[in-house]
Design an enzyme around this catalytic site. Structure first.
Site, mmCIF file in Angstrom:
data_model
loop_
_atom_site.group_PDB
_atom_site.id
_atom_site.type_symbol
_atom_site.label_atom_id
_atom_site.label_comp_id
_atom_site.label_asym_id
_atom_site.label_seq_id
_atom_site.Cartn_x
_atom_site.Cartn_y
_atom_site.Cartn_z
ATOM 1 N N HIS B 188 0.818 -1.202 0.000
ATOM 2 C CA HIS B 188 0.000 0.000 0.000
ATOM 3 C C HIS B 188 0.858 1.261 0.000
ATOM 4 O O HIS B 188 0.563 2.227 -0.678
ATOM 5 C CB HIS B 188 -0.929 -0.010 1.212
ATOM 6 C CG HIS B 188 -1.818 1.168 1.243
ATOM 7 N ND1 HIS B 188 -2.961 1.233 0.477
ATOM 8 C CD2 HIS B 188 -1.706 2.357 1.862
ATOM 9 C CE1 HIS B 188 -3.516 2.405 0.660
ATOM 10 N NE2 HIS B 188 -2.787 3.106 1.492
ATOM 11 N N ARG B 295 -6.910 -3.746 -19.670
ATOM 12 C CA ARG B 295 -7.587 -4.695 -18.771
ATOM 13 C C ARG B 295 -9.070 -4.351 -18.777
ATOM 14 O O ARG B 295 -9.428 -3.188 -18.625
ATOM 15 C CB ARG B 295 -7.050 -4.556 -17.346
ATOM 16 C CG ARG B 295 -5.554 -4.719 -17.223
ATOM 17 C CD ARG B 295 -5.138 -4.563 -15.744
ATOM 18 N NE ARG B 295 -3.708 -4.672 -15.594
ATOM 19 C CZ ARG B 295 -2.880 -3.634 -15.544
ATOM 20 N NH1 ARG B 295 -3.374 -2.412 -15.601
ATOM 21 N NH2 ARG B 295 -1.587 -3.819 -15.415
ATOM 22 N N ARG B 331 -7.530 -7.065 -23.573
ATOM 23 C CA ARG B 331 -7.509 -8.416 -22.991
ATOM 24 C C ARG B 331 -8.921 -8.798 -22.562
ATOM 25 O O ARG B 331 -9.585 -8.027 -21.873
ATOM 26 C CB ARG B 331 -6.578 -8.448 -21.776
ATOM 27 C CG ARG B 331 -6.460 -9.829 -21.152
ATOM 28 C CD ARG B 331 -5.459 -9.845 -20.014
ATOM 29 N NE ARG B 331 -5.952 -9.118 -18.854
ATOM 30 C CZ ARG B 331 -5.216 -8.888 -17.763
ATOM 31 N NH1 ARG B 331 -3.956 -9.305 -17.700
ATOM 32 N NH2 ARG B 331 -5.721 -8.223 -16.751
ATOM 33 N N GLU B 430 1.721 -16.445 -20.150
ATOM 34 C CA GLU B 430 1.985 -16.299 -18.714
ATOM 35 C C GLU B 430 2.005 -17.650 -18.019
ATOM 36 O O GLU B 430 2.254 -17.750 -16.832
ATOM 37 C CB GLU B 430 0.948 -15.370 -18.076
ATOM 38 C CG GLU B 430 -0.483 -15.774 -18.351
ATOM 39 C CD GLU B 430 -1.494 -14.702 -17.960
ATOM 40 O OE1 GLU B 430 -1.222 -13.937 -17.033
ATOM 41 O OE2 GLU B 430 -2.558 -14.639 -18.604
ATOM 42 N N ASN B 453 4.657 -11.170 -14.674
ATOM 43 C CA ASN B 453 4.337 -11.369 -13.256
ATOM 44 C C ASN B 453 3.862 -12.802 -13.011
ATOM 45 O O ASN B 453 4.372 -13.507 -12.149
ATOM 46 C CB ASN B 453 3.264 -10.391 -12.797
ATOM 47 C CG ASN B 453 3.654 -8.947 -13.043
ATOM 48 O OD1 ASN B 453 4.791 -8.676 -13.419
ATOM 49 N ND2 ASN B 453 2.744 -8.033 -12.856
ATOM 50 N N ASP B 454 2.871 -13.232 -13.795
ATOM 51 C CA ASP B 454 2.373 -14.588 -13.616
ATOM 52 C C ASP B 454 3.348 -15.631 -14.157
ATOM 53 O O ASP B 454 3.496 -16.695 -13.578
ATOM 54 C CB ASP B 454 0.994 -14.746 -14.274
ATOM 55 C CG ASP B 454 -0.120 -14.276 -13.347
ATOM 56 O OD1 ASP B 454 0.140 -14.175 -12.127
ATOM 57 O OD2 ASP B 454 -1.227 -14.004 -13.825
ATOM 58 N N ARG B 464 3.921 -14.215 -5.154
ATOM 59 C CA ARG B 464 4.692 -12.976 -5.030
ATOM 60 C C ARG B 464 4.632 -12.353 -3.653
ATOM 61 O O ARG B 464 5.572 -11.759 -3.180
ATOM 62 C CB ARG B 464 4.138 -11.935 -6.016
ATOM 63 C CG ARG B 464 4.636 -12.095 -7.384
ATOM 64 C CD ARG B 464 4.327 -10.850 -8.156
ATOM 65 N NE ARG B 464 2.892 -10.769 -8.475
ATOM 66 C CZ ARG B 464 2.327 -9.714 -9.008
ATOM 67 N NH1 ARG B 464 3.026 -8.644 -9.255
ATOM 68 N NH2 ARG B 464 1.051 -9.709 -9.297
ATOM 69 N N CYS B 501 3.798 -7.302 -21.478
ATOM 70 C CA CYS B 501 2.960 -6.364 -20.728
ATOM 71 C C CYS B 501 3.124 -6.569 -19.223
ATOM 72 O O CYS B 501 2.328 -6.096 -18.441
ATOM 73 C CB CYS B 501 1.505 -6.491 -21.146
ATOM 74 S SG CYS B 501 0.854 -8.161 -20.989
#
Lengths: 89, 579
Positions: B188, B295, B331, B430, B453-454, B464, B501
């Site tokens: 955060h 997204r 996407r 991914e 990331n994935d 993660r 991406c």
């Protein structure tokens, strides 16, 4: 026991300020007031219970009241909900 | 002078005195009380004091901020006054003879946990509020003073970790930056710091908590470096760098609309990841040449009913129109497992990240999926639109999606409505299976877009956010780099363009590696575009290819990291070491 169905229209649902006002209004009456969303039931005078209903926008909330001022309580909650808790759309 | 190292979470430089914020440990021992009525009186007194405190905070917030900001403290007061909560606490003390501390914490925690199970994130976030109120009351029961959060002068806030309500209470006009011992790049604090354009360093370890109140520190939100009580010459360097950084950011921004061409003439596309119309406006401001990832979840979450075709059509068209002739990769819906939709029963899954999500769920709900496809096809008229399917593991899934896409086309034609004809179709790579089988997707797709990331999470088998295994989660791990290299190589062999991406595409030290591997399109958060373009312009393909070749042959992430640190010269003075 009288009951009404309220459709929650405001954007974030019965949450934050609207939830606060809802509970405050319910607390003004002597009757036992219960709000029902799906399988969840809540004491309408308890902010924590009302929050745990997770009543977001579009929810149809059943409200039941039992007691001497039951009709008046439901009337007041209807007026509050119709006013969209003083919020714009 | 002492140097500490954390993780840069929000770029920028700051120098100033430290405001050490320590959330005191509030531990208590549960026990059975001998005199429950007396214990209940103690509880009631504490509740009364907490209410008084909150009403003072409410007044202050009302004065300093807005009614909307202050309302939260009004809700906190109402929670303390909640008849069901009070009943619960009273029963726990009077009937079960628990001490006030235990009664308070047990009862409030039950509500917090119930709130956390709700689908709507607005409601889930209220769990933090009830816990906040509980802590406040517990502090009073234990006779501890509340930590003062007032910044009397401009300062850098140093803390173990910060909750949303902590951060919101600091006076933004006096806040210079954040530094936390814990937290990650997605915490955060990091998100808020980026939003406020303030530097932040996270995961700096307990050492930062030993910095004394009144010490001055330099905070480098890019390198993650913290210099405690810098000497005169370091300070002078810092000032020069801070000015240079400001100048450089301005220079980079002014060149953001120019193409990204390497010194030896190779042009690549630099585009942006967006999730709504506002992001898209930002993307254009920062010089993105298109959208590499749109997204679509924003339309589907936090509502009771699925958005209609027309509603989706209008929302997509607004974004496509804004982009004009620039390409947009959209996407299809990527939800499931961990994100609930009230109108689709996703069921409870033990392991949502390996479950029924994204394209898997869409293919099983053809009517629902085709609604989105029709909306995209209709909105695509006159634009350059590419459709991308998330979470593809097998070629058969792309074939199934193609059937549905063709049906969607026919349905629009039957209805006599116009639709975009020249649409490319691609997949997000991914899942390691898709990367390994990249050559078998040739002929089925027009492009690949690598989601790092994935891909990292699934390749390394690490979550993660799990602190204990987080050290294994690096997109620059040779294992992940080899998969990326494979996807690019097979794509190019088959005449398919390859983009990225994931976070890695915008990471300064990764860009030369990705250039060297032959990546065609870099998609990143809009604000990162100007700097990424500057890095590309300062690179040469011959050097980048050497770098790529070298890292692919390394055995560990540590080797890659060390090699890149000494090989890649920072562009501009921004990354210069302050020693």
């Amino acid at each position: 026991m009288p009951e009404i169905i309220l459709t929650i229209r405001n954007k974030v649902g019965l949450h934050a300020r609207p939830a606060s006002l809802f509970v405050r209004e319910a607390t003004k009456f002597k009757s036992t007031i219960t709000a029902i969303h799906g399988e969840a039931q809540a004491n309408a005078k308890s902010i924590l219970n009302v929050l745990t209903l997770g009543a977001n926008q579009g929810t149809k909330l059943i409200v039941r009241a039992e007691g001497e001022d039951a009709e008046a309580a439901l009337q007041a909650l209807t007026v509050l909900n119709d006013s969209n808790y003083g919020e714009a759309e | 002078m002492k140097t500490l190292q954390g993780v840069g979470a929000s770029p920028g430089l700051a120098y100033g005195p430290v405001f050490l914020y320590q959330q005191e440990g509030l531990s208590f021992t549960p026990f059975q009380v001998a005199d429950p009525p007396a214990e209940w009186s103690r509880m009631e007194a504490a509740l009364k004091i907490a209410t008084t405190q909150l009403s003072a905070i409410y007044e202050k917030a009302l004065e300093e901020t807005s009614e909307a900001q202050a309302a939260i403290f009004e809700a906190h007061q109402q929670m303390l006054d909640d008849p069901d909560l009070i009943d619960g606490i009273r029963t726990s003390i009077l009937d079960e003879k628990n001490n006030a501390e235990k009664a308070l914490m047990d009862t409030t925690e039950k509500y917090a946990q119930t709130l956390e199970t709700l689908a709507d994130e607005y409601f889930r976030a209220r769990a933090a509020d009830i816990r906040d109120v509980a802590r406040r009351t517990l502090r009073i029961l234990l006779g501890k003073q509340q930590v003062d959060l007032t910044l009397r002068h401009p300062a850098i806030v140093v803390a173990r970790d910060l909750t949303p309500s902590d951060t919101v209470q600091f006076d933004k006009t006096k806040l210079l930056g954040f530094c936390t011992a814990e937290g990650g790049a997605y915490s955060h604090t990091a998100i808020l710091a980026k939003a406020l354009a303030l530097p932040a360093v996270v995961a700096a370890d307990d050492a930062v908590l030993t910095i004394a109140r009144g010490d001055c520190i330099i905070l480098n939100g890019r390198s993650g470096e913290i210099i405690v009580n810098p000497d005169q010459s370091t300070l002078k360097k810092f000032e020069l760098q801070q000015n240079a950084e400001k100048d450089w950011a301005a220079v980079e921004l002014s060149a953001a609309n120019q193409p990204a061409i390497t010194k030896d003439g190779q042009q690549v596309e630099v585009v942006a990841n967006v999730g709504n119309l506002a992001d898209t406006e930002n993307a254009i401001q920062f010089g993105a040449e298109g959208i590499g990832l749109l997204r679509t979840e924003f339309l589907f979450l936090n509502r009771q009913k699925a958005p209609s075709e027309d509603e989706q059509y209008v929302a997509y068209k607004a974004i496509f129109d804004l982009m004009g002739a620039r390409p947009v990769v959209i996407r299809t819906l990527d939800v499931g497992g961990d994100k609930e939709l009230p109108y689709i029963d996703l069921g409870h899954e033990e392991n949502p990240f390996l479950g029924w999500r994204a394209i898997r769920m869409c293919l099983d709900n053809p009517k629902f999926f085709k609604t989105q496809l029709r909306a995209i096809l209709r909105a695509a008229v006159g634009h350059k639109i590419h459709i991308m399917y998330p979470m593809i593991a097998a070629v058969s899934e792309v074939k199934k999606a193609r059937v549905l896409l063709n049906e969607a086309r026919d349905e629009i034609k039957t209805a006599g409505l116009p639709l975009g004809e020249t649409i490319q179709v691609g997949i997000m790579v991914e899942i390691p299976a898709a990367a390994v089988m990249a050559d078998k997707f040739i002929g089925e797709v027009d492009f690949f877009s690598i989601g790092t990331n994935d891909l990292t999470q699934y390749t390394m088998a690490v979550e993660r956010t799990n602190k204990k295994v987080g050290h294994l989660s690096n997109a620059l791990d040779p294992a992940v780099l080899r998969l990326i290299a494979r996807v690019i190589e097979e794509g190019h062999k088959g005449g398919v363009w390859v983009g990225m991406c994931g976070e890695l595409a915008g990471e300064p030290k990764a860009i030369p590696v990705l250039l060297g591997l032959g990546l065609d399109e870099f998609s990143m958060a809009p604000a990162l575009v100007p700097h990424a373009k500057a890095i590309i312009r300062a690179s040469s393909m011959s050097e980048c290819k050497e770098i790529a070749r070298a890292v692919l042959d390394m055995a560990t992430y540590a080797e890659v990291e060390a090699f890149l640190a000494k090989t890649i010269r920072p562009v501009s003075s921004i990354g210069d070491e302050l020693k």
